[in-house]
Design a protein around this motif. Sequence first.
Motif, short mmCIF file in Angstrom:
data_model
loop_
_atom_site.label_atom_id
_atom_site.label_comp_id
_atom_site.label_asym_id
_atom_site.label_seq_id
_atom_site.Cartn_x
_atom_site.Cartn_y
_atom_site.Cartn_z
N GLN A 102 -4.97 0.72 -10.32
CA GLN A 102 -5.25 -0.59 -9.62
C GLN A 102 -6.31 -1.47 -9.15
O GLN A 102 -5.88 -2.87 -8.35
N TYR A 103 -6.85 -0.29 -7.93
CA TYR A 103 -7.82 -1.10 -7.39
C TYR A 103 -9.08 -1.20 -7.46
O TYR A 103 -9.99 -2.45 -7.65
N CYS A 104 -9.58 -0.01 -8.19
CA CYS A 104 -11.61 -0.09 -8.69
C CYS A 104 -10.92 -0.33 -10.33
O CYS A 104 -12.42 -0.45 -10.68
N CYS A 139 -9.92 5.10 -3.38
CA CYS A 139 -9.37 3.57 -2.83
C CYS A 139 -8.55 3.98 -1.90
O CYS A 139 -7.63 2.73 -0.68
N ASN A 140 -6.91 5.18 -2.23
CA ASN A 140 -6.21 5.17 -1.63
C ASN A 140 -6.62 5.68 0.17
O ASN A 140 -6.20 4.57 1.11
N ARG A 141 -7.89 6.05 0.31
CA ARG A 141 -8.12 6.46 1.98
C ARG A 141 -8.78 5.10 2.46
O ARG A 141 -8.53 4.74 3.76
N LYS A 146 -3.15 -0.01 5.40
CA LYS A 146 -2.61 -1.66 5.34
C LYS A 146 -2.06 -2.50 4.84
O LYS A 146 -2.08 -2.01 3.37
N THR A 147 -2.04 -3.22 3.98
CA THR A 147 -1.86 -4.66 3.03
C THR A 147 -3.11 -4.56 2.41
O THR A 147 -4.04 -4.94 2.73
N PRO A 148 -3.19 -5.06 0.75
CA PRO A 148 -4.23 -5.28 0.05
C PRO A 148 -5.11 -5.88 0.66
O PRO A 148 -6.61 -6.34 1.00
N ASP A 149 -4.90 -7.61 2.02
CA ASP A 149 -5.34 -8.00 2.28
C ASP A 149 -6.20 -7.30 3.60
O ASP A 149 -7.24 -8.04 4.31
N MET A 153 -9.22 -5.76 0.28
CA MET A 153 -9.20 -4.87 -1.67
C MET A 153 -8.00 -6.20 -2.45
O MET A 153 -7.32 -6.54 -2.15
N LYS A 154 -8.51 -5.89 -3.69
CA LYS A 154 -7.82 -6.63 -4.72
C LYS A 154 -7.17 -5.72 -5.36
O LYS A 154 -7.33 -4.95 -6.34
#
Length: 200
Positions: A102-104, A139-141, A146-149, A153-154
């Motif tokens: 859900q990130y990349c 993406c997890n690493r 942290k939060t996406p902000d 990351m989005k």
Amino acid sequence: MLYSNVLVLNKSFLPVHITNVRRAFCLLYAGVAKAVDSQYKTFDYESWRQVGIERNDETVGLVDRVIKVPRVILLIAYDRVPKRRIRFSRYNIFARDKNTCQYCGYKFSRSELNLDHVIPRSQGGTSTWENVVCSCHRCNRKKGGKTPDQARMKLIAHPRKPAWTPPLNVSLREIISKEWAPFLDFMVDVSYWNTELLEE
Ligand SMILES: [Zn+2]
């Protein structure tokens, strides 16, 4: 024997329910259900009575004769799938996110994905549909704790509770019959994938 399990399918052959042998015979006899054999052939009460009995078959004695026990029946007029509560499980989260990070936004095999708390638990994030998504190892690493902000990351989509109704969830303890297997192939690794995750 009369109280052992029988799998109930709707008329589209989807598993909808588990009942017992006694009730299955009532439904057959009333003409609202048919028995299903291992070749997916269906039988009404009369034709099921005529089915030849082989040496290892399970049978019950009815008034005038011995009859084979049906392990799968089909409801002739019922084509719906009853509404069920959707489990908050790995299996269903992966299904909701279609095995896509859900990130990349790339698709991966299940073993290359893990579950990510959007707001990390260390910052008060909960284990809920709205806060847990699939993410790839990379993406997890990158995201770490942290939060996406904070990680710049989005998310590709806002996570929600799925609207679909899950398939009949049968625990391994309830499966007593090999005849059920063709109708339950979705639940091979059910114990790991469909265990309810704790909502915290
Ligand atoms: Zn990714």
